[in-house]
Design an enzyme around this catalytic site. Sequence first.
Site, PDB file in Angstrom:
ATOM      1  CB  SER A   1      28.841  17.144  71.869  1.00 35.46           C
ATOM      2  OG  SER A   1      29.348  15.931  72.385  1.00 35.46           O
TER       3      SER A   1
ATOM      4  CE  LYS B   1      28.057  16.180  76.697  1.00 36.32           C
ATOM      5  NZ  LYS B   1      27.920  16.814  75.378  1.00 36.32           N
TER       6      LYS B   1
END
Length: 927
Positions: free
Chosen positions: A833, A876
């Site tokens: 990611s 996140k």
Amino acid sequence: MLKLLSSTAHGVHHVNPAHRVGSNPVIKTPLFKALSQLTGWNHELLSRRAFCSNQNDAAASDPKPNASNPEVSDTKSVVVSTTTTTSLDDYQTVIALPLPKKPLFPGFYMPIYVKDQKLIAALQESMRRQTPYAGAFLLKDDSADSSSSSSTCETENVLEKFKGKDLLNRMHEVGTLAQISSIQGEQVILIGRRRLRITEMVSEDPLSVKVEHIKNKPYDKDDDVIKATYFEVMSTLRDVLKTTSLWRDQVRTYTQHIGDFNYQHLADFGAGISGANKHENQGVLEELDVHKRLELTLDLLKKEVEVNKIQASIAKTVEEKFSGERRQLVLKEQLKAIKKELGVETDSKSTFTEKFKERIELNKDKIPKHVLKVIEEQLTKMQLLETTSSEFDVTLNYLDWLTVLPWGNLSDENFDVLRAEKILDEDHYGLSDVKERILEFIAVGSLRGTSQGKIICLSGPPGVGKTSIGRSIARALDRKFFRFSVGGLSDVAEINGHRRTYIGAMPGKLVQCLKTVGTENPIILIDEIDKLGKGHSGDPASALLEVMDPEQNANFLDHYLDVTIDLSKVLFVCTANVIDTIPKPLLDRMEVISLAGYITDEKLHIARDFLVKNTCRDCGIKPEQVDVSDAALLSLIENYCREAGVRNLHKHIEKIYRKIALKLVRQRASTQVPEDTKTLAKTDSESSETSAEVSTVLTDESATKTEQSGVVAETVEKVMIEESNLADYVGKPVFHTDKIYEKTPVGVVMGLAWTAMGGSTLYIETTFVEEVERKGRLRITGQLGSVMKESAQIAHTVARRIMLEKEPDNLFFANSKLHLHVPEGATPKDGPSAGCTMITSLLSLAMKKPVRKDLAMTGEVTLTGRILPIGGVKEKTIAARRSQVKMIIFPEANRKDFDELPENVKEGLDVHFVDEYEQVFNLAFGY
């Protein structure tokens, strides 16, 4: 075992005058008198035996075997051939025989086994030549295995492996001149005569050596020290013979044949019967100083006495134990017979049978037919077995398990959805996904009128309430609850049970669970299912496939019970930190519910409404004595306990309250004093001053009670916990802001990462190292995993392509050596990611243009610039809010994940969803 024979050579031509009839000095020696008292011999009998011994010594010169010869009385065929004209001093060359275990002392005999036919032939030849003597020498440590129990194997191995000089080097120089008493096949019986020392080798096969006959050093027989040592050896020897009867017969043989039991003979005899190791015995054999030899023998005999005492003590203890057990057994049997005659107690078989039948009758209609059939067969079998047999105990335990299980017993469930929702909210804050799924399960059961078992897997970081929510579900449904952990479990028998053929066999955990809860529809919490082990006893994950499969667990077969059990009505709740380590076939059978963790607001609510109240009660502190401000709790959450769960937060709150409890107890102890009018007034004054200083509040009720009891007033200090004094209770902050840069420099971009403890921000830094014409390359550091290293290479390639499209004249990447680093190098990092963040960092350096300071991004990029979806959106997002990020870039495929987040998490964030890197470029650099 060594046996004892005469240490004098039979058939020697001269005769010692002391051995003549009528002048036997043996009777006068102290040892002989002591031994006569110990064995019960009288002097007259000893005189006759000594006389017979001298006659036998003279008769030993006859080379023909004689049945009356005492030396051959212990063997079937003993051939001793000596000459009447040859003295022992004439044997200067002898065949060397190795002794592996123990040296041969004069006066003892020892059997050895020889498989070397050439050596056997040489020994037989020496007997035919009327010279039946050889040298016996102890082997050194490096030539024999001291742990072996057979001298046969040792002698054979040594003679086969070593020859000549090699064998000679592995033998001690000092040995014994041994008379060959007999040879029977491979067995050679040796009788020790006198000491020898090897001087040189004569021949190698068989090994023959030249020897010298060594004699004792001169000594003074009238020396008081020698006499005292002699009598002490004699006394110790008598103690040895008292504690063990092993050597008493050998004493008789030795005293009849030794002739003169003087100092040196006593030393040899004591060392010979001791259980000392071969090195200690060899030391006695090599010692020529008679006084020192007596001292060495005394040490060995003292040790022997102590060993014999210990053996006697152990034997006595064991005998007392067994005699006590036998007595108890007899008494129990008698008591059982008396009770049976009085009708107080019936036969144990009938007692057990009645107990099992009572259990069956209570639940007979619900027990499956195949189970009833097995129970009846086992009851019939038990009647045919003896109660003392091991099979009886196995059958008894088996019947106990079969009849105690809750066949068909179901607990009454409560399908009130509103009540269940209230209970779940009382026990846990948040966790809406889990609560919604449980309420759905209750709603389906309410419509159907009955519920079926399900398999739910709660996945999330530690401390988010996965385990505790199982108890809440059981309370909401009014079901029984059972928990067991499978973390590190490597034995498949813990799931499927042991076979009954094994000693100590037991059913598996699931059967034990049903016995414990007493119902067929409990809630079973299988904890740490992602940490299953795998060992030589099978794979527990494979065994759980049958348990977790709704199509199979209705007929679950436990190896111990060997009958099928219905687990279809059990609600299984599994917990895991990560689902990646769960085997795919097992994961496919479970419904996974992810618990992302708590945001700061949720943690603050949990701490205020749950943790603080419970900790205050557990520590025995009254709520009015402590006030913890919201600012202090917020600081505690952000600077000390950033993990996704609340376990660490609970620990820190407990730490605060423990320190407060200690402070209150110390203050109370310092203010309470004995009753005294004057002292009381003084103390009241001091207490009021102290109270004024620390803002102490005295309640009227406590003051009244204090006046009545005559004890000084107990102060109740209200402790205030603020953000300013929080460090006094929990120490310095553990975490600081994730935001390293107030203004983002060129080449630096903030990314978002997921960890098992929640989310965190992660900077990607790129810098220029040196100019290398047409040799541009990238160096990567930061303890990155293989996936992130590949992402960095892809990012470098995509950045060069984009730069070529945007600014064709810019050859920065082609002519530059770059260094890409992810800070906190001690922390391993990996995951798919970070691609778009790395590309943006490279382009920022190439264009010398920084990105927005309040921007964070996440997403993987392909070589063509497509943005791929990522995981951990909630974690996140929480990490971005904690770092005061205003703009977040997510992949377009994660829009649905973001939309499911609570509004308080999404509030104040400018979130953009992209599917091409071109969109990221425009957002990051303001195009």
